[in-house]
Design an enzyme around this catalytic site. Structure first.
Site, PDB file in Angstrom:
ATOM      1  N   GLU A 134      38.655  11.010  17.755  1.00  0.00           N
ATOM      2  CA  GLU A 134      37.139  11.269  18.318  1.00  0.00           C
ATOM      3  C   GLU A 134      37.067  12.705  18.667  1.00  0.00           C
ATOM      4  O   GLU A 134      35.904  13.527  18.525  1.00  0.00           O
ATOM      5  CB  GLU A 134      36.566  10.519  19.696  1.00  0.00           C
ATOM      6  N   HIS A 203      34.816  -1.227  27.195  1.00  0.00           N
ATOM      7  CA  HIS A 203      34.003  -1.256  26.101  1.00  0.00           C
ATOM      8  C   HIS A 203      32.849  -1.446  26.705  1.00  0.00           C
ATOM      9  O   HIS A 203      31.742  -1.863  25.768  1.00  0.00           O
ATOM     10  CB  HIS A 203      34.447  -2.351  25.003  1.00  0.00           C
TER      11      HIS A 203
END
Lengths: 401, 389
Positions: A134, A203
């Protein structure tokens, strides 16, 4: 002193059809207020919309119906993820510099199907499957955006973009400023965030809390297929770095959206339900919880005005202020945690600007300051529930808080 | 043994090294030998051991390097007299890297570097005045005084800055190369970082992506052997950077020899543009100043070492000796050029000193690019600070 775009009646006159290759997006403006004056919104409405408005008042709270449709038969029904995909596809077809970068966006079609079919249509270079890095693929998207490419970087889950915080904060947000205006970064950073269904703490993060104080970023949150498509298109066309927050649980929301092209204004809030008793400010998934609570509230005789703020940075204080001037009470319903969330900043902005119009303190319902637990009952207790919204509004309207 | 016999011996020994195409040489061409051999990783052939140059190029290179040297020394003085604040990372000693690199690139190629960027900015066509004005935070600076020493940019010549965070040039450079590939431009991107950054994870990520998609990206490591106060052998398990990755070729080059850097960059550019993917160049160089102006630079290395490098490997002295030997300029002419450039730099500093500070309205400008009727407020939100069209 008139500022274009300031006088828009939210959700109504937003339809703008800019010809392809037009550099500017202009929000149509019905009335331009003098500085400091808060125009009562009703004066800007057309006869047609006024009729729609009054019937909506008495009706059960509508769920994200686009108010600018005059007939219910036109348009097409679509799920939210598909609306995002449609917006992205239209922009990619219109402008060859638009490209998508992310994990599994190409051949896999996107983990939430937002990029399904795009790699087949536009090729592997324009819909780029990245390795799991990322930090560097966000940096790569920013570097490419500096040269003028309009990159759309997808975080498979917004939480993963914490690894790219340095890139987003220093390199995207601040570059236009530290270069004295020499570079623009027309990047869109998007992905699903928010609390899902038992996905666990890592998450279920709400990154709008963390990015909101980075100067130079714009942040928008979509909540319906209609505004998802419009905001996606607006974000891509904007020359500023925009973070588009989607929600993991809203991708399968269905709605009828217009066939013709439309782009929404990034800095505007959306009036969902007009009212006069209390202003409820919300965004993303909480909008739907608020609407659910509104059903109960309307049955009990209350008249809440519900505004989906959509623009998380900067806030649409014009719309918000107009509403508070009318109702004198405000409740913020958000999914961020109490500490340092969007609600915290919004409360401060409301207190600073609209103190004189308030009858009581601005209220805020937020998630608990805990990592989101896995167990279903605990997770439900972490986020705001419709019943709590009903209780709070009743207390506010009865003067009990 | 004379220099020419060494040269011919070297030519016989390294017969596999490619030679410069001698056929197209201009009559006034000057051949420069590159004495230190290139060390290669995953390459059969390396850059040429001989560079072809001309009087004009030599004079330009000398002038550019000397201007950088004077600018950095003047910046040192300005910092000590508190006209420059914050951070100031000086490049003197490393001039050959930027000037050698620019000799092989064009302004259509993109360059991105870290915070030791004053010289790179000059190499990309920036002026000394713009640089000083930015260092002193004046409105005439290249970033309107809002960036500072570490944020010099020149978009018209494809210089993308000027970044404060170590290692960030890897991914950003990959983005620049990706854009070149996307727009089908026949240009490379050059991502510059130092030995201190060499262990950053994001660089490996960027190298993986560049290798995966054959991005036309040259990673240039300016290895001055110290990551601030930490010598490279104390920071890195493996102290070389050109051969860190087993799937990207690399070249280690003498960074104090401008022509070595030139030939290596030329080779690297050809490599990338022929579709072979990225390549790493490691320039073995040295900085005379400390890491920045707040670092004396002598607590972690000896003065003898610094003096030694200055006497034996100084890039400006080296090119001066070459030019004298080749009768390009005489000693007196050098004195005149030095005086002229010193005056130019001093004038630029004096002019920048008198330039105005940015006005208060600049505080809220350039936060967003004005394209959608956006209003920017002060933090009290009551007053609109910026009038937008």
């Amino acid at each position: 002193m008139a500022a274009a775009g300031a006088a828009l009646a939210p959700g109504i006159e937003n339809r703008l059809l800019s010809p392809p290759n037009a550099g500017r997006i202009r929000c149509s403006s019905s009335a331009v207020p003098a500085r400091g004056a808060l125009v009562v919104r009703g004066a800007a409405l057309s006869e047609e919309s006024r009729k729609n408005r009054s019937s909506a008042l008495k009706a059960v709270a509508v769920k994200g119906e686009a108010p600018n449709l005059t007939t219910a038969k036109s348009g097409h029904e679509i799920l939210l993820f598909d609306a995002l995909r449609e917006g992205l596809e239209e922009e990619m077809a219109r402008d060859p510099t638009v490209c998508v970068i992310g994990e599994d966006v190409g051949h896999y079609g996107g983990s939430y199907k937002v990029t399904k079919g795009l790699a087949e249509k536009f090729g592997d270079l324009r819909v780029l499957d990245t390795p799991i890095c990322e930090n560097s693929f966000t940096g790569m998207g920013i570097g490419a955006a500096m040269t003028g490419l309009r990159t759309v970087v997808e975080g498979m889950n917004m939480g993963f973009l914490l690894l790219a915080y340095n890139q987003i904060s220093n390199n995207a947000g601040m570059l236009h400023y530290t270069s004295g205006g020499q570079f623009k970064i027309p990047i869109v950073i998007r992905g699903p965030g928010g609390v899902g269904k038992q996905l666990g703490a890592e998450h279920s993060q709400r990154l709008e809390s963390y990015f909101q104080s980075v100067p130079g970023l714009q942040m928008v949150a979509c909540s319906t297929p209609y505004n998802a498509k419009g905001l996606m298109k607006a974000a891509i066309r904007s020359d500023n770095p925009v973070i588009l927050y989607e929600h993991v649980l809203l991708y399968n929301l269905k709605e009828r959206i217009p066939d013709e092209e439309y782009v929404l204004c990034l800095e505007e809030a959306e009036l969902v339900r007009p009212g006069k008793d209390v202003t409820i400010l919300t965004y993303s998934r909480m909008r739907h919880f608020v609407l659910q609570a509104a059903k109960t509230l309307v049955e009990r005789g209350y008249d809440p005005e519900i505004i989906d703020i959509r623009s998380l940075k900067p806030f649409d204080l014009f719309t918000i202020g107009n509403s508070i001037k009318k109702t004198h009470k405000v409740l913020i319903v958000e999914e961020c945690m109490r500490t340092g969330g969007i609600g915290a900043s919004l409360r401060a902005a409301i207190v600073d600007n609209f103190w004189d119009f308030l009858d009581g303190r601005p209220e805020c319902l937020s998630s608990q300051d805990v990592p989101t637990p896995y167990a279903a009952t605990l997770e439900d207790a972490t986020v705001v529930q419709p019943a709590q919204i009903v209780v709070k509004v009743e207390q506010m309207c009865q003067g009990l808080v | 043994m004379t220099r020419s016999t060494v040269g011919s011996l070297a030519r016989r020994l390294f017969a596999s090294q490619p030679r410069q195409a001698a056929a197209a040489q201009a009559p006034d061409a000057i051949n420069v030998e590159i004495p230190v051999p290139f060390q290669l990783h995953l390459l059969q052939e390396g850059p040429a051991r001989e560079s072809v140059t001309s009087r004009e190029e030599l004079v330009k290179m000398y002038r550019d390097m000397f201007r950088i040297r004077r600018m950095e020394i003047t910046a040192d003085k300005l910092f000590k007299s508190q006209l420059v604040r914050g951070f100031c990372h000086l490049y003197d000693g490393q001039e050959a890297v930027t000037i050698g690199m620019e000799a092989a690139l064009t302004y259509e190629d993109t360059v991105i570097t870290a915070y030791r960027d004053h010289a790179t900015f000059l190499g990309r066509g920036g002026t000394v005045h713009e640089c000083f004005a930015e260092l002193m935070g004046r409105s005439t600076g290249c970033a309107r005084g809002k960036g500072g020493s570490m944020h010099l940019y020149k978009p018209s010549n494809n210089f993308y800055g000027g970044w404060g965070i170590v290692g960030t040039t890897g991914p950003l450079g990959a983005g620049l190369a990706f854009a070149n590939k996307y727009e089908k431009k026949n240009n490379v991107a050059m991502a510059i970082y130092g030995d201190g950054a060499g262990n950053q994870g994001q660089l490996f990520e960027a190298k993986n992506m560049a290798g995966l998609w054959d991005l036309p990206l040259i990673f240039l490591v300016e290895n001055n052997h110290y990551g601030m106060g930490t010598a490279e052998w104390r920071a890195s398990k493996k102290t070389t950077f050109y051969d860190r990755v087993s799937y990207i070729p690399g070249i280690k080059v003498d960074g104090m020899d401008a022509f070595a850097v030139k030939e290596a960059t030329r080779f690297a550019k050809e490599h990338c543009l022929s579709g072979k993917g990225p390549i790493v160049l490691e320039a073995d160089t040295y900085r005379y100043h400390g890491h920045s102006m707040s670092d004396p630079g002598s607590t972690y290395r000896t003065r003898n070492e610094i003096q030694g490098v200055r006497q034996e490997r100084d890039p400006i002295e080296r090119i001066k000796k070459l030019m004298i030997k080749e009768n390009v300029m005489r000693e007196e002419e050098f004195k005149a050029v030095d005086k002229e450039i010193k005056q130019e730099v001093d004038d630029a500093a004096a002019k920048a000193k008198d330039d105005p500070n940015p006005g208060e309205e600049e505080l809220f400008m350039n936060i967003y690019k004005n394209d959608s009727g956006l209003k920017t407020y002060g933090c009290d939100r009551n007053m609109v600070r910026v009038q937008l069209p």
